[in-house]
Design a protein around this motif. Structure first.
Motif, PDB file in Angstrom:
ATOM      1  N   MET A   1       0.841  -1.176   0.000  1.00 34.50           N
ATOM      2  CA  MET A   1       0.000   0.000   0.000  1.00 34.50           C
ATOM      3  C   MET A   1       0.897   1.254   0.000  1.00 34.50           C
ATOM      4  SD  MET A   1      -2.890   1.197   2.718  1.00 34.50           S
ATOM      5  CE  MET A   1      -1.817   1.536   4.081  1.00 34.50           C
ATOM      6  N   THR A   2       0.703   2.111  -0.973  1.00 40.63           N
ATOM      7  CA  THR A   2       1.483   3.334  -1.079  1.00 40.63           C
ATOM      8  C   THR A   2       1.087   4.313   0.024  1.00 40.63           C
ATOM      9  OG1 THR A   2       1.703   3.062  -3.458  1.00 40.63           O
ATOM     10  CG2 THR A   2       2.121   5.251  -2.581  1.00 40.63           C
ATOM     11  N   LYS A   3       2.108   4.841   0.701  1.00 41.51           N
ATOM     12  CA  LYS A   3       1.868   5.791   1.787  1.00 41.51           C
ATOM     13  C   LYS A   3       2.063   7.234   1.335  1.00 41.51           C
ATOM     14  CE  LYS A   3       3.298   4.414   5.934  1.00 41.51           C
ATOM     15  NZ  LYS A   3       4.223   3.932   6.976  1.00 41.51           N
ATOM     16  N   GLY A   4       2.859   7.421   0.276  1.00 43.59           N
ATOM     17  CA  GLY A   4       3.056   8.778  -0.194  1.00 43.59           C
ATOM     18  C   GLY A   4       4.209   8.903  -1.169  1.00 43.59           C
ATOM     19  N   GLN A   5       4.269  10.068  -1.798  1.00 47.98           N
ATOM     20  CA  GLN A   5       5.332  10.369  -2.745  1.00 47.98           C
ATOM     21  C   GLN A   5       6.417  11.163  -2.025  1.00 47.98           C
ATOM     22  OE1 GLN A   5       4.887  13.420  -5.918  1.00 47.98           O
ATOM     23  NE2 GLN A   5       5.120  11.671  -7.316  1.00 47.98           N
ATOM     24  N   ILE A   6       7.641  10.735  -2.200  1.00 49.91           N
ATOM     25  CA  ILE A   6       8.789  11.413  -1.594  1.00 49.91           C
ATOM     26  C   ILE A   6       9.371  12.441  -2.561  1.00 49.91           C
ATOM     27  CG2 ILE A   6      11.155  11.062  -0.768  1.00 49.91           C
ATOM     28  CD1 ILE A   6      10.190   8.283   0.167  1.00 49.91           C
ATOM     29  N   MET A   7       9.379  12.090  -3.853  1.00 45.64           N
ATOM     30  CA  MET A   7       9.952  12.973  -4.861  1.00 45.64           C
ATOM     31  C   MET A   7       9.166  12.841  -6.155  1.00 45.64           C
ATOM     32  SD  MET A   7      14.090  13.023  -5.347  1.00 45.64           S
ATOM     33  CE  MET A   7      14.887  13.034  -3.769  1.00 45.64           C
ATOM     34  N   ASP A   8       8.963  13.981  -6.816  1.00 43.27           N
ATOM     35  CA  ASP A   8       8.368  13.953  -8.148  1.00 43.27           C
ATOM     36  C   ASP A   8       9.481  14.178  -9.175  1.00 43.27           C
ATOM     37  OD1 ASP A   8       8.967  16.691  -8.110  1.00 43.27           O
ATOM     38  OD2 ASP A   8       6.879  17.324  -7.941  1.00 43.27           O
ATOM     39  N   GLN A   9       9.114  14.267 -10.443  1.00 43.31           N
ATOM     40  CA  GLN A   9      10.091  14.396 -11.519  1.00 43.31           C
ATOM     41  C   GLN A   9      10.962  15.648 -11.371  1.00 43.31           C
ATOM     42  OE1 GLN A   9       8.352  14.508 -15.431  1.00 43.31           O
ATOM     43  NE2 GLN A   9      10.327  14.216 -16.441  1.00 43.31           N
ATOM     44  N   ASP A  10      10.352  16.800 -11.096  1.00 40.36           N
ATOM     45  CA  ASP A  10      11.124  18.041 -10.975  1.00 40.36           C
ATOM     46  C   ASP A  10      12.106  17.981  -9.810  1.00 40.36           C
ATOM     47  OD1 ASP A  10       9.864  19.164 -13.164  1.00 40.36           O
ATOM     48  OD2 ASP A  10       8.360  20.221 -11.961  1.00 40.36           O
ATOM     49  N   ARG A  11      11.639  17.486  -8.685  1.00 40.27           N
ATOM     50  CA  ARG A  11      12.508  17.397  -7.500  1.00 40.27           C
ATOM     51  C   ARG A  11      13.654  16.417  -7.741  1.00 40.27           C
ATOM     52  NH1 ARG A  11      11.390  16.814  -1.374  1.00 40.27           N
ATOM     53  NH2 ARG A  11      13.489  17.339  -0.687  1.00 40.27           N
ATOM     54  N   MET A  12      13.370  15.311  -8.437  1.00 42.82           N
ATOM     55  CA  MET A  12      14.416  14.338  -8.751  1.00 42.82           C
ATOM     56  C   MET A  12      15.478  14.969  -9.653  1.00 42.82           C
ATOM     57  SD  MET A  12      14.103  10.466 -10.333  1.00 42.82           S
ATOM     58  CE  MET A  12      12.752  10.052  -9.245  1.00 42.82           C
ATOM     59  N   ASP A  13      15.031  15.742 -10.638  1.00 43.69           N
ATOM     60  CA  ASP A  13      15.967  16.403 -11.547  1.00 43.69           C
ATOM     61  C   ASP A  13      16.850  17.400 -10.790  1.00 43.69           C
ATOM     62  OD1 ASP A  13      16.901  16.863 -14.319  1.00 43.69           O
ATOM     63  OD2 ASP A  13      16.118  18.887 -13.946  1.00 43.69           O
ATOM     64  N   ARG A  14      16.248  18.206  -9.918  1.00 39.98           N
ATOM     65  CA  ARG A  14      17.031  19.163  -9.107  1.00 39.98           C
ATOM     66  C   ARG A  14      18.007  18.436  -8.192  1.00 39.98           C
ATOM     67  NH1 ARG A  14      12.004  21.505  -8.546  1.00 39.98           N
ATOM     68  NH2 ARG A  14      11.841  20.816  -6.377  1.00 39.98           N
TER      69      ARG A  14
END
Length: 182
Positions: A1-14
């Motif tokens: 069960m997914t609890k949440g997102q830690i990083m999205d695409q923009d944050r990963m790129d930065r």
């Protein structure tokens, strides 16, 4: 069960851009660097770091891919798995005297990194081995510490981190979820 997102695409790129800058700041001679990505997601992250370093310094840092299956000491202990397939390590570049930046997606127990270091040392004697990790989640079984960390995410042992990359999974994001029991 997914609890949440830690990083999205923009944050990963930065995050990867920051890590590339940190690698260059720590190594005054970038022409001595060799990036070594651990299959599968470490390989993709290493490719992205290579591109970012090239855009910053206008030099192409050599890139290697490492399949550490043969060097793992924990796979035979997992029930239901076959003996690991023996795949010899073949690198295109001589690592002797070079600064190897080992790249992987998640640092957890340290066993994958230890296996990767064994594989690298079987191929030559680098001047140094540094470790770049996108997510450090703690819970070390071995005394291994990353030199470059995208994000520290303290987790419970019942949780897992899922790094999803566009090239492998169709999108860029990092999720935390509850490990399925059973």
């Amino acid at each position: 069960m997914t609890k949440g997102q830690i990083m999205d695409q923009d944050r990963m790129d930065r995050t990867l851009k920051r890590m590339a800058h940190e690698i260059l700041e720590k190594n005054s001679e970038p022409e001595q660097l060799v990036l070594v990505g651990i299959k599968t997601r470490g390989e993709t992250i290493a490719q992205r770091l290579q591109q970012k370093i090239q855009s910053i310094e206008q030099i192409e840092v050599p890139l290697e891919t490492l399949d550490i299956t043969f060097y793992r000491d924990d796979l035979k202990h997992k029930e239901g798995l076959k003996e690991p397939e023996v795949k010899p390590v073949t690198l295109q570049h001589d690592l002797t005297g070079r600064i190897v930046v080992l790249v992987d997606d998640v640092l957890y127990t340290g066993r994958t990194v230890r296996a990767a270091m064994d594989a690298i040392l079987s191929q030559g004697r680098p001047a140094a081995i540094q470790l770049a990790i996108l997510v450090d989640r703690g819970h070390r079984e071995l005394p291994i510490r990353a030199d470059y960390v995208g994000k520290n995410v303290p987790t419970a042992s019942s949780e897992q981190i899922q790094v999803q990359l566009l090239e492998v999974d169709g999108e860029d994001q990092i999720l935390i979820s509850e490990r399925l029991k059973g």
